[in-house]
Design an enzyme around this catalytic site. Sequence first.
Site, PDB file in Angstrom:
ATOM      1  N   LYS A 123       0.844  -1.190   0.000  1.00 16.15           N
ATOM      2  CA  LYS A 123       0.000   0.000   0.000  1.00 16.15           C
ATOM      3  C   LYS A 123       0.882   1.245   0.000  1.00 16.15           C
ATOM      4  O   LYS A 123       1.698   1.442   0.911  1.00 16.15           O
ATOM      5  CB  LYS A 123      -0.904   0.021   1.238  1.00 16.15           C
ATOM      6  CG  LYS A 123      -1.920  -1.125   1.287  1.00 16.15           C
ATOM      7  CD  LYS A 123      -3.087  -0.861   0.375  1.00 16.15           C
ATOM      8  CE  LYS A 123      -4.203  -1.870   0.595  1.00 16.15           C
ATOM      9  NZ  LYS A 123      -5.377  -1.592  -0.260  1.00 16.15           N
ATOM     10  N   LYS A 135     -14.714  -6.516  -5.871  1.00 18.06           N
ATOM     11  CA  LYS A 135     -14.906  -6.943  -4.482  1.00 18.06           C
ATOM     12  C   LYS A 135     -16.382  -7.246  -4.276  1.00 18.06           C
ATOM     13  O   LYS A 135     -17.243  -6.497  -4.743  1.00 18.06           O
ATOM     14  CB  LYS A 135     -14.448  -5.847  -3.517  1.00 18.06           C
ATOM     15  CG  LYS A 135     -12.954  -5.549  -3.595  1.00 18.06           C
ATOM     16  CD  LYS A 135     -12.560  -4.391  -2.693  1.00 18.06           C
ATOM     17  CE  LYS A 135     -11.058  -4.147  -2.757  1.00 18.06           C
ATOM     18  NZ  LYS A 135     -10.648  -2.961  -1.982  1.00 18.06           N
TER      19      LYS A 135
END
EC number: 5.1.1.-
Length: 351
Positions: A160, A262
């Site tokens: 990230k 997702k």
Amino acid sequence: MDVTVQTFTVHKKYSLQISRGTTSETTNIWIKLKEDGIEGWGEASPFAINKEKEITTVQLVTELEAIIPQLKQFSPWQRQEIESFCDRVKLSSALKAAIDMALHDWLGKKVGLPLWQMWGLNRDRIVPISVTVGISSPLAAQQRVKAWQEVVDFQVLKVKLGNPAGIEADQAMLLAVKEIAVTAKLTVDANGGWSLTEAISMCRWLATLGVEYVEQPLPVGEEAQLSTLSQSSPLPIFVDESCFTSRDIPQLADSVAGVNLKIMKTGGLTEAMRAIHLAKACNLKVMFGCYSDSSLANTAMSHLAPLADYLDLDSHLNLIDDPFAGATMTEGRLLPNDLPGIGVEYCGSHS
């Protein structure tokens, strides 16, 4: 059908920081739909793509309780009617996901088959999952990689970036990770944390380090700049927060290389399947991701995993108190089992 709803709180072993903030625990919703003595299970987890579009667990529960009387009038066989009803009442996508998940689980249990087998998919085609390292100092990032190495035989590492401190902090952290994760393939997710100029610079730099692709480099709302970025970047660009359902894919198709789907964004397995096929028809790569989902939601998505090019279904592996057990890790791959339906069992207390 009978409808039962309860919440459960899960805590992360390691807090996860992304460009928008840090998460250490979430309270998710467990929905159970029962008919003919068979119970289908689904999960809704709260998520936000920005501070303006954050939906809390309390809001989700309130929203769900308001439609339960109408939901009870359906049979689990009526998936099309139930989906239309959820669209009409503008149900949040996470709740739609939980209901659709439960309906699929019920159907699989009714016919005695796991979902992957009902769909005729081949588990041998499932690629390894990536595990995630959140934004942190270089030393903390190295410690997180070592912690993952102790519990998972991972082959892919998602890092990230989009550190509020700037791209110099991103670069220092990535170099530190690369020192420890010597053999792992690296991918990067900026969660919309860069400007166009920063994204072009970072993509060129990341390409020199062998990074595979960059996910959501630009903030939501700046999709018009994706084409410019893709033309300037030597790395493939994927979008996550910019793509919820199949409806978002056509306008992104000429600007990016792939989409992150997702279950909480798509609103269930039904729409996830539509999005997968549309993405592939548009020559886009498909990745599956997750939020603070337990084994219930991640196992549900693992049944579709033979259709994915990249998998980031690791959230349950970072939970201290996951109340469910389902798909299992084998040589870095998350594989659904042979149990009927989603194939998840309850294994712990909830709160």
